[in-house]
Design a protein around this motif. Structure first.
Motif, PDB file in Angstrom:
ATOM      1  N   TYR A  31       0.885  -1.185   0.000  1.00 40.18           N
ATOM      2  CA  TYR A  31       0.000   0.000   0.000  1.00 40.18           C
ATOM      3  C   TYR A  31       0.907   1.215   0.000  1.00 40.18           C
ATOM      4  CZ  TYR A  31       1.230  -0.492   4.917  1.00 40.18           C
ATOM      5  OH  TYR A  31       1.942  -0.641   6.080  1.00 40.18           O
ATOM      6  N   HIS A  45      -3.893   8.277   7.558  1.00 41.16           N
ATOM      7  CA  HIS A  45      -3.384   7.750   6.292  1.00 41.16           C
ATOM      8  C   HIS A  45      -2.641   8.843   5.527  1.00 41.16           C
ATOM      9  CE1 HIS A  45      -6.059   3.922   6.215  1.00 41.16           C
ATOM     10  NE2 HIS A  45      -4.944   3.748   6.875  1.00 41.16           N
ATOM     11  N   ASP A  62       4.523   3.654   8.548  1.00 40.53           N
ATOM     12  CA  ASP A  62       3.564   2.547   8.414  1.00 40.53           C
ATOM     13  C   ASP A  62       3.708   2.089   6.981  1.00 40.53           C
ATOM     14  OD1 ASP A  62       1.321   0.960   7.930  1.00 40.53           O
ATOM     15  OD2 ASP A  62      -0.006   2.178   9.183  1.00 40.53           O
ATOM     16  N   ASP A  73       2.421  -5.366   6.745  1.00 36.42           N
ATOM     17  CA  ASP A  73       1.878  -4.084   7.229  1.00 36.42           C
ATOM     18  C   ASP A  73       2.467  -3.825   8.617  1.00 36.42           C
ATOM     19  OD1 ASP A  73       0.362  -1.912   7.968  1.00 36.42           O
ATOM     20  OD2 ASP A  73      -1.561  -2.954   7.949  1.00 36.42           O
ATOM     21  N   HIS A 158      -6.585  -5.875  11.830  1.00 34.37           N
ATOM     22  CA  HIS A 158      -7.356  -6.336  10.671  1.00 34.37           C
ATOM     23  C   HIS A 158      -6.675  -7.564  10.094  1.00 34.37           C
ATOM     24  CE1 HIS A 158      -4.257  -4.420   8.125  1.00 34.37           C
ATOM     25  NE2 HIS A 158      -4.293  -3.429   8.994  1.00 34.37           N
ATOM     26  N   VAL A 164      -3.842  -5.841   2.012  1.00 33.01           N
ATOM     27  CA  VAL A 164      -3.402  -5.331   3.323  1.00 33.01           C
ATOM     28  C   VAL A 164      -4.552  -5.354   4.337  1.00 33.01           C
ATOM     29  CG1 VAL A 164      -3.634  -2.893   2.613  1.00 33.01           C
ATOM     30  CG2 VAL A 164      -2.208  -3.481   4.551  1.00 33.01           C
ATOM     31  N   HIS A 165      -5.743  -4.943   3.927  1.00 32.72           N
ATOM     32  CA  HIS A 165      -6.926  -5.194   4.752  1.00 32.72           C
ATOM     33  C   HIS A 165      -7.596  -6.364   4.047  1.00 32.72           C
ATOM     34  CE1 HIS A 165      -7.318  -1.145   7.050  1.00 32.72           C
ATOM     35  NE2 HIS A 165      -6.074  -1.417   6.786  1.00 32.72           N
ATOM     36  N   GLU A 189      -2.246  -3.056  16.135  1.00 30.69           N
ATOM     37  CA  GLU A 189      -1.693  -1.729  15.864  1.00 30.69           C
ATOM     38  C   GLU A 189      -2.299  -0.601  16.701  1.00 30.69           C
ATOM     39  OE1 GLU A 189      -2.843  -0.068  12.017  1.00 30.69           O
ATOM     40  OE2 GLU A 189      -3.719  -2.010  11.494  1.00 30.69           O
ATOM     41  N   GLU A 213       2.845  -1.392  15.169  1.00 23.94           N
ATOM     42  CA  GLU A 213       2.036  -2.425  14.489  1.00 23.94           C
ATOM     43  C   GLU A 213       2.884  -3.638  14.132  1.00 23.94           C
ATOM     44  OE1 GLU A 213       0.458  -1.169  10.696  1.00 23.94           O
ATOM     45  OE2 GLU A 213      -1.058  -2.748  10.733  1.00 23.94           O
TER      46      GLU A 213
END
Ligand code: GLY
Ligand code: MN
Length: 249
Positions: A31, A45, A62, A73, A158, A164-165, A189, A213
């Motif tokens: 990401y 973000h 991150d 992640d 997650h 990633v999610h 995280e 995280e």
């Protein structure tokens, strides 16, 4: 951590990190990397990555590479000048305790909400000890909306996998919450975000944003922390900041 020094820019740190991803055989990022210095860490973000790194600020990264189609992640937060200030250390230690508390409830069938609760309780306790919040842990945790969510406005983890999610469910067809399954990977995280405009707290804390995280592989007998090698304890982080980055490129 060794490269991210005052006078360099967030995008230069991003460039070196993503070079290392590729040079290690991971062909892309999972990401957009978040490389957020100082108060930028309070934008969850943040992807501008265009600011100058400043002495005395923290840098929150991150980021995760994608390796053979699988995403990672990881978040680490560290001091740009290599030493945490007293206030930065206090906040960092609360987040670290929250993560450890979340780890303590992880096992097969544990629910994401139980993991989140363990992290939240530790964060609320830390914010009460600092006098940012008044009242009891339970009172804050059970209230909706709750003031502590101003400091910790996101979930604790997650599913992680091909995305990633990752596209796994959180609720089963019967409406009950999904528990952790052996072989799956879940992120943990927690964070605390103290924006520069937060005038209800002492000035020394304003502009601090910390998230930590890790990527947790659930196993039959417990779990394995896949990102354990990224420095995380305060002394480990400060030691890593002093390492010559040339050793990695
Ligand atoms: N890595 C960003 C996120 O988990 O949303
Ligand atoms: Mn994440």
């Amino acid at each position: 951590m060794g490269f991210a020094k005052a006078g360099r820019h967030e995008y230069q740190v991003q460039g070196v990190m993503e070079y290392i991803f590729k040079n290690s055989g991971a062909l892309s990022s999972a990401y957009n990397s978040i490389v957020a210095s100082g108060d930028n860490a309070n934008t969850l973000h943040y992807v501008e990555n265009n600011k100058l790194l400043k002495d005395g600020d923290l840098l929150l990264i991150d980021a995760g590479c994608e390796y053979q189609y699988y995403a990672s992640d990881i978040t680490r937060t560290f001091p740009i000048n290599g030493k945490f200030s007293g206030a930065q250390k206090e906040i960092y230690e609360i987040v670290l305790k929250a993560q450890k508390s979340a780890f303590s409830v992880i096992k097969i069938a544990a629910k994401p909400s139980e993991i989140h609760k363990a992290a939240c309780q530790e964060i609320i306790k830390g914010l009460i000890d600092l006098k940012f919040l008044n009242g009891s842990i339970d009172e804050h945790f059970n209230k909706t909306p709750s003031e502590f969510r101003d400091y910790y406005p996101h979930g604790t983890g997650h599913w992680l996998g091909l995305d990633v999610h990752d596209d796994n469910t959180y609720y089963q067809e019967d409406g009950t919450e999904m528990g952790l399954i052996a072989g799956s990977v879940f992120t943990v995280e927690p964070g605390i975000y103290l924006d520069h405009f937060r005038h209800n707290i002492p000035e020394k804390y304003r502009g601090i944003g910390v998230r930590i995280e890790d990527d947790i592989h659930i196993t039959e007998t417990g779990f394995e922390n896949l990102s354990i090698d990224a420095p995380k304890e305060i002394l480990e982080v400060e030691a890593a900041c002093a390492i010559n980055y040339n050793d990695f490129i």
